[in-house]
Scaffold this motif. Structure first.
Motif, PDB file in Angstrom:
ATOM      1  N   ILE A  73       0.860  -1.188   0.000  1.00 26.97           N
ATOM      2  CA  ILE A  73       0.000   0.000   0.000  1.00 26.97           C
ATOM      3  C   ILE A  73       0.893   1.233   0.000  1.00 26.97           C
ATOM      4  O   ILE A  73       1.638   1.476   0.952  1.00 26.97           O
ATOM      5  N   LYS A  74       0.804   1.984  -1.085  1.00 25.07           N
ATOM      6  CA  LYS A  74       1.550   3.236  -1.180  1.00 25.07           C
ATOM      7  C   LYS A  74       0.555   4.388  -1.202  1.00 25.07           C
ATOM      8  O   LYS A  74      -0.463   4.335  -1.882  1.00 25.07           O
ATOM      9  N   LEU A  75       0.866   5.428  -0.460  1.00 25.47           N
ATOM     10  CA  LEU A  75       0.071   6.644  -0.428  1.00 25.47           C
ATOM     11  C   LEU A  75       0.804   7.653  -1.300  1.00 25.47           C
ATOM     12  O   LEU A  75       1.875   8.133  -0.946  1.00 25.47           O
ATOM     13  N   ILE A  76       0.236   7.919  -2.468  1.00 23.73           N
ATOM     14  CA  ILE A  76       0.894   8.753  -3.472  1.00 23.73           C
ATOM     15  C   ILE A  76       0.291  10.142  -3.449  1.00 23.73           C
ATOM     16  O   ILE A  76      -0.927  10.304  -3.561  1.00 23.73           O
ATOM     17  N   ASN A  77       1.133  11.138  -3.307  1.00 26.55           N
ATOM     18  CA  ASN A  77       0.679  12.526  -3.230  1.00 26.55           C
ATOM     19  C   ASN A  77       0.173  13.027  -4.587  1.00 26.55           C
ATOM     20  O   ASN A  77       0.880  12.945  -5.587  1.00 26.55           O
ATOM     21  N   ILE A  78      -1.072  13.497  -4.599  1.00 23.54           N
ATOM     22  CA  ILE A  78      -1.652  14.126  -5.793  1.00 23.54           C
ATOM     23  C   ILE A  78      -2.235  15.469  -5.343  1.00 23.54           C
ATOM     24  O   ILE A  78      -3.434  15.600  -5.098  1.00 23.54           O
ATOM     25  N   PRO A  79      -1.382  16.495  -5.225  1.00 21.16           N
ATOM     26  CA  PRO A  79      -1.738  17.727  -4.521  1.00 21.16           C
ATOM     27  C   PRO A  79      -2.527  18.771  -5.307  1.00 21.16           C
ATOM     28  O   PRO A  79      -2.290  19.957  -5.155  1.00 21.16           O
ATOM     29  N   GLU A  80      -3.473  18.345  -6.119  1.00 25.29           N
ATOM     30  CA  GLU A  80      -4.244  19.369  -6.830  1.00 25.29           C
ATOM     31  C   GLU A  80      -5.486  19.794  -6.066  1.00 25.29           C
ATOM     32  O   GLU A  80      -5.846  20.960  -6.058  1.00 25.29           O
ATOM     33  N   HIS A  81      -6.169  18.892  -5.406  1.00 27.83           N
ATOM     34  CA  HIS A  81      -7.406  19.179  -4.673  1.00 27.83           C
ATOM     35  C   HIS A  81      -7.086  19.758  -3.297  1.00 27.83           C
ATOM     36  O   HIS A  81      -7.700  20.708  -2.842  1.00 27.83           O
ATOM     37  N   THR A  82      -6.127  19.152  -2.627  1.00 22.18           N
ATOM     38  CA  THR A  82      -5.525  19.674  -1.394  1.00 22.18           C
ATOM     39  C   THR A  82      -4.033  19.347  -1.471  1.00 22.18           C
ATOM     40  O   THR A  82      -3.628  18.452  -2.207  1.00 22.18           O
ATOM     41  N   SER A  83      -3.235  20.053  -0.706  1.00 12.69           N
ATOM     42  CA  SER A  83      -1.785  19.827  -0.753  1.00 12.69           C
ATOM     43  C   SER A  83      -1.395  18.423  -0.317  1.00 12.69           C
ATOM     44  O   SER A  83      -0.421  17.859  -0.796  1.00 12.69           O
ATOM     45  N   GLY A  84      -2.152  17.862   0.608  1.00  9.16           N
ATOM     46  CA  GLY A  84      -1.801  16.561   1.156  1.00  9.16           C
ATOM     47  C   GLY A  84      -2.636  15.404   0.657  1.00  9.16           C
ATOM     48  O   GLY A  84      -2.552  14.304   1.201  1.00  9.16           O
ATOM     49  N   LEU A  85      -3.454  15.618  -0.374  1.00  9.77           N
ATOM     50  CA  LEU A  85      -4.310  14.559  -0.897  1.00  9.77           C
ATOM     51  C   LEU A  85      -3.480  13.369  -1.357  1.00  9.77           C
ATOM     52  O   LEU A  85      -2.425  13.534  -1.970  1.00  9.77           O
ATOM     53  N   VAL A  86      -3.964  12.172  -1.033  1.00  8.43           N
ATOM     54  CA  VAL A  86      -3.279  10.962  -1.477  1.00  8.43           C
ATOM     55  C   VAL A  86      -4.217  10.075  -2.280  1.00  8.43           C
ATOM     56  O   VAL A  86      -5.414  10.032  -2.053  1.00  8.43           O
ATOM     57  N   PHE A  96      -2.453  -3.952  -9.512  1.00  9.50           N
ATOM     58  CA  PHE A  96      -2.746  -2.945  -8.498  1.00  9.50           C
ATOM     59  C   PHE A  96      -4.072  -2.265  -8.804  1.00  9.50           C
ATOM     60  O   PHE A  96      -4.595  -2.340  -9.914  1.00  9.50           O
ATOM     61  N   VAL A  97      -4.598  -1.610  -7.804  1.00 10.57           N
ATOM     62  CA  VAL A  97      -5.795  -0.789  -7.937  1.00 10.57           C
ATOM     63  C   VAL A  97      -5.492   0.557  -7.283  1.00 10.57           C
ATOM     64  O   VAL A  97      -4.723   0.624  -6.317  1.00 10.57           O
ATOM     65  N   LEU A  98      -6.043   1.621  -7.855  1.00 10.37           N
ATOM     66  CA  LEU A  98      -5.873   2.959  -7.284  1.00 10.37           C
ATOM     67  C   LEU A  98      -7.195   3.414  -6.688  1.00 10.37           C
ATOM     68  O   LEU A  98      -8.237   3.342  -7.334  1.00 10.37           O
ATOM     69  N   LEU A  99      -7.139   3.901  -5.463  1.00  7.46           N
ATOM     70  CA  LEU A  99      -8.289   4.532  -4.815  1.00  7.46           C
ATOM     71  C   LEU A  99      -7.924   6.001  -4.676  1.00  7.46           C
ATOM     72  O   LEU A  99      -7.026   6.346  -3.917  1.00  7.46           O
ATOM     73  N   PHE A 100      -8.585   6.855  -5.456  1.00  9.06           N
ATOM     74  CA  PHE A 100      -8.088   8.227  -5.483  1.00  9.06           C
ATOM     75  C   PHE A 100      -9.100   9.300  -5.130  1.00  9.06           C
ATOM     76  O   PHE A 100      -8.949  10.449  -5.502  1.00  9.06           O
ATOM     77  N   SER A 101     -10.094   8.994  -4.374  1.00 10.62           N
ATOM     78  CA  SER A 101     -11.059   9.940  -3.802  1.00 10.62           C
ATOM     79  C   SER A 101     -11.338  11.119  -4.736  1.00 10.62           C
ATOM     80  O   SER A 101     -11.911  10.923  -5.790  1.00 10.62           O
ATOM     81  N   ASP A 102     -10.923  12.299  -4.384  1.00  8.86           N
ATOM     82  CA  ASP A 102     -11.220  13.494  -5.179  1.00  8.86           C
ATOM     83  C   ASP A 102     -10.110  13.832  -6.167  1.00  8.86           C
ATOM     84  O   ASP A 102      -9.971  14.977  -6.594  1.00  8.86           O
ATOM     85  N   GLY A 103      -9.345  12.855  -6.570  1.00  4.18           N
ATOM     86  CA  GLY A 103      -8.264  13.089  -7.520  1.00  4.18           C
ATOM     87  C   GLY A 103      -8.605  12.662  -8.934  1.00  4.18           C
ATOM     88  O   GLY A 103      -7.761  12.730  -9.815  1.00  4.18           O
ATOM     89  N   GLY A 104      -9.824  12.236  -9.156  1.00  7.32           N
ATOM     90  CA  GLY A 104     -10.215  11.787 -10.492  1.00  7.32           C
ATOM     91  C   GLY A 104     -11.234  12.734 -11.111  1.00  7.32           C
ATOM     92  O   GLY A 104     -12.057  13.304 -10.413  1.00  7.32           O
ATOM     93  N   TYR A 105     -11.137  12.890 -12.412  1.00  8.95           N
ATOM     94  CA  TYR A 105     -12.009  13.826 -13.102  1.00  8.95           C
ATOM     95  C   TYR A 105     -12.684  13.163 -14.290  1.00  8.95           C
ATOM     96  O   TYR A 105     -12.220  12.150 -14.806  1.00  8.95           O
ATOM     97  N   ALA A 106     -13.747  13.763 -14.739  1.00 10.44           N
ATOM     98  CA  ALA A 106     -14.472  13.256 -15.896  1.00 10.44           C
ATOM     99  C   ALA A 106     -13.606  13.364 -17.152  1.00 10.44           C
ATOM    100  O   ALA A 106     -12.723  14.218 -17.254  1.00 10.44           O
ATOM    101  N   GLU A 107     -13.878  12.501 -18.110  1.00 15.42           N
ATOM    102  CA  GLU A 107     -13.091  12.456 -19.340  1.00 15.42           C
ATOM    103  C   GLU A 107     -13.025  13.817 -20.026  1.00 15.42           C
ATOM    104  O   GLU A 107     -11.957  14.252 -20.459  1.00 15.42           O
TER     105      GLU A 107
END
Length: 125
Positions: A73-86, A96-107
């Protein structure tokens, strides 16, 4: 925690008996820098344990944290929505599977480079 916005943190007190609440240090810092984006009352009495990202080259900005030290399990920083979003990368070796909460956008958003209205950093979004 992926991040501490209300739609992700509103039920934390229901788990107040949990041994640990883990959140990235930049995310906890954001709650102080941008308090209008958070409702800290939702985690009154919750003691967060923080972690710092390491420069791993993985993800949008090359920072991640290996939760168990074994790559599962890796927590990968994707700081566009918040600075600490993972985003959470859960691996079993070659899959693998990615669970990315508010880090995904519509096509349409990513094809036309339309940043979401909730982005903290539109360039990163």
């Amino acid at each position: 925690m992926s991040h501490l916005h209300t739609d992700h943190a509103s039920g934390l007190r229901q788990f107040s008996g949990a041994k640990k609440f883990l959140v990235s240090a930049p995310e906890l810092d954001d709650t102080k820098k941008f308090p209008i984006r958070y409702a800290a009352s939702m985690w009154d009495g919750i003691n967060f344990e923080t972690f710092d990202f390491e420069e791993t080259g993985e993800g949008l900005v090359g920072k991640s944290f290996d939760l168990f030290g074994d790559g599962s399990i890796k927590l990968i920083n994707i700081p566009e929505h918040t600075s600490g979003l993972v985003t959470m990368k859960i691996s079993n070796g070659d899959k693998f599977v990615l669970l990315f909460s508010d880090g995904g956008y519509a096509e349409k958003s990513w094809k036309e480079e339309i940043p979401p209205g909730t982005a903290l950093d539109e360039n990163l979004a």
